[in-house]
Scaffold this motif. Structure first.
Motif, PDB file in Angstrom:
ATOM      1  N   UNK A  26       0.852  -1.188   0.000  1.00 27.59           N
ATOM      2  CA  UNK A  26       0.000   0.000   0.000  1.00 27.59           C
ATOM      3  C   UNK A  26       0.886   1.236   0.000  1.00 27.59           C
ATOM      4  N   UNK A  27       0.299   2.337  -0.411  1.00 31.89           N
ATOM      5  CA  UNK A  27       1.063   3.563  -0.585  1.00 31.89           C
ATOM      6  C   UNK A  27       1.642   4.062   0.729  1.00 31.89           C
ATOM      7  N   UNK A  28       0.867   3.964   1.807  1.00 30.94           N
ATOM      8  CA  UNK A  28       1.360   4.442   3.101  1.00 30.94           C
ATOM      9  C   UNK A  28       2.621   3.700   3.522  1.00 30.94           C
ATOM     10  N   UNK A  29       2.611   2.387   3.350  1.00 30.65           N
ATOM     11  CA  UNK A  29       3.786   1.605   3.702  1.00 30.65           C
ATOM     12  C   UNK A  29       4.997   1.995   2.873  1.00 30.65           C
ATOM     13  N   UNK A  30       4.784   2.217   1.569  1.00 33.63           N
ATOM     14  CA  UNK A  30       5.888   2.627   0.702  1.00 33.63           C
ATOM     15  C   UNK A  30       6.436   3.991   1.122  1.00 33.63           C
ATOM     16  N   UNK A  31       5.546   4.906   1.465  1.00 31.30           N
ATOM     17  CA  UNK A  31       5.984   6.241   1.894  1.00 31.30           C
ATOM     18  C   UNK A  31       6.749   6.171   3.212  1.00 31.30           C
ATOM     19  N   UNK A  32       6.320   5.288   4.108  1.00 31.36           N
ATOM     20  CA  UNK A  32       7.040   5.116   5.372  1.00 31.36           C
ATOM     21  C   UNK A  32       8.463   4.615   5.119  1.00 31.36           C
TER      22      UNK A  32
END
Length: 309
Positions: free
Chosen positions: A144-150
Motif C-alpha cells: 500500500x502507498x502508506x507503507x511505501x511512503x514510510x
C-alpha cells in the motif's frame, strides 16, 4: 576473514526485517519491539564499550551529539522502518530503504562535500528508474502507498542521520558511537512508553509470549549487536570502502529470507527494479582511484552505516 565478517554482518542486518515480522506474528507491537531492541542492544554494546575503554578521551560535546543522533535521528528512522514492515512486504521495505546511499550522495553534493560526476548522475538516474519499477510492479496484496511512503521516509531520515554524523561524530570511536546511538534511541522509546502509560509498550511487554521474546532477542542480539560487531571486525581488515560494497548483500538477504519464510515474491518488474537500484548503489560506492583513501573522510560515514535499520 575481513570480507567474511562484512558478509556475515550484512546477512545479520538483512535478516532483521524477517525477525521483526516474526515478532509481529507473535503479537508484539512496533513500540514494544523498538523498546526491547534498543534497550537490550544498547545495554550489551554499552557494556562492551566500557569494558574496552571506548569512551576514553571523547569530548563531552561529542558524547551528547551521539546520544542526540539516537534520540532524534535513529529513533525516527527505526520507527518509520518497522512501521513500514506492518504494511508492506519486507522485501519491498529493504529495497526502498536502500535508496539511502544514493540520497547520501545527492546530499553530499548539495552540501558541497563531494563533487558531481557523470558516473554519479548515471547512478542517480538508475536508482530513480529502479525505484519506479519496484513501485509500479508492486502486485502483492500487502502493498500500500502508506507503507511505501514510510519506507522511503526511513531512507530520507537515515540519509540525514548519516550526513549529520559524517561531520559531528568524527571524534567518537565506532563502538562508542554505536552504543550511544542505541542508548539514545532507547531513551526516546522509553519516554514515549512512560507517557502512554497503560496503553503503552511497558504494559504490553508482560503479555508477550516466549516465542515473541525469542524473536525479539534474536533481532536485538543477532541483527543489531552481532551485526555491528562483525561490521567493525570486517571494516578493520578490509577498509570502509570495501565494507560498504559488501554490505550490498543486505537487501538481497532480506528478499531471499522473506521469500523462504513468508513466501513473499517480487514480480519480474520489481526484481529488475531492485537489481537496477543495487547496481546504482554499487556504482556510487565503488572506488574510483587506486591512491590511498583518506580514512578521515570515509570513516565517519562508514561508522553511521553500521547501524542500518
Amino acid at each position: 576473514m575481513g570480507a567474511l565478517f562484512c558478509l556475515l554482518s550484512a546477512a545479520a542486518f538483512g535478516a532483521m526485517a524477517v525477525f521483526g515480522k516474526l515478532s509481529y506474528d507473535e503479537g508484539v507491537s512496533v513500540d514494544a519491539l523498538l523498546l526491547v531492541r534498543f534497550g537490550l542492544a544498547g545495554l550489551v554494546l554499552l557494556t562492551i564499550a566500557l569494558a574496552r575503554g571506548a569512551f576514553r578521551g571523547i569530548p563531552r560535546r561529542a558524547v551528547l551529539t551521539s546520544l542526540g543522533m539516537g534520540v532524534f535521528g535513529y529513533a525516527a528512522q527505526a520507527g518509520l522502518y518497522f512501521s513500514a514492515l506492518t504494511r508492506i512486504d519486507a522485501s519491498l521495505v529493504a529495497l526502498l530503504l536502500y535508496l539511502y546511499p544514493i540520497l547520501v550522495m545527492v546530499g553530499a553534493i548539495m552540501l558541497g562535500r563531494e563533487r558531481a560526476s557523470r558516473r554519479r548522475m548515471w547512478a542517480l538516474g538508475m536508482a530513480l528508474a529502479g525505484i519506479g519499477l519496484v513501485l509500479s510492479g508492486a502486485s502483492s496484496g500487502r502493498f500500500n502507498l502508506t507503507g511505501a511512503l514510510l519506507a522511503i521516509s526511513a531512507a530520507v531520515v537515515y540519509t540525514c542521520y548519516i550526513l549529520v554524523g559524517d561531520r559531528t561524530t568524527a571524534a567518537v570511536p565506532p563502538l562508542a558511537l554505536a552504543s550511544l546511538v542505541c542508548v539514545g534511541a532507547f531513551g526516546t522509546f522509553l519516554i514515549a512508553a512512560v507517557v502512554r502509560g497503560s496503553s503503552g509498550p511497558l504494559v504490553q511487554l508482560s503479555a508477550i509470549q516466549p516465542t515473541g521474546w525469542l524473536w525479539l532477542a534474536t533481532l536485538s542480539l543477532v541483527s543489531t549487536v552481532a551485526a555491528i560487531l562483525l561490521f567493525f571486525a570486517g571494516m578493520a581488515r578490509v577498509g570502509p570502502s570495501v565494507a560498504s560494497i559488501l554490505s550490498i548483500l543486505e537487501p538481497v538477504v532480506t528478499v531471499v529470507a522473506a521469500a523462504l519464510v513468508f513466501h513473499e515474491h517480487l514480480s519480474a518488474v520489481q526484481g529488475i527494479g531492485g537489481a537496477v537500484v543495487l547496481a546504482a548503489v554499487l556504482i556510487v560506492q565503488w572506488p574510483t582511484r587506486t591512491a590511498p583513501v583518506d580514512e578521515t573522510q570515509v570513516q565517519p560515514i562508514a561508522k553511521s552505516e553500521m547501524l542500518l535499520t
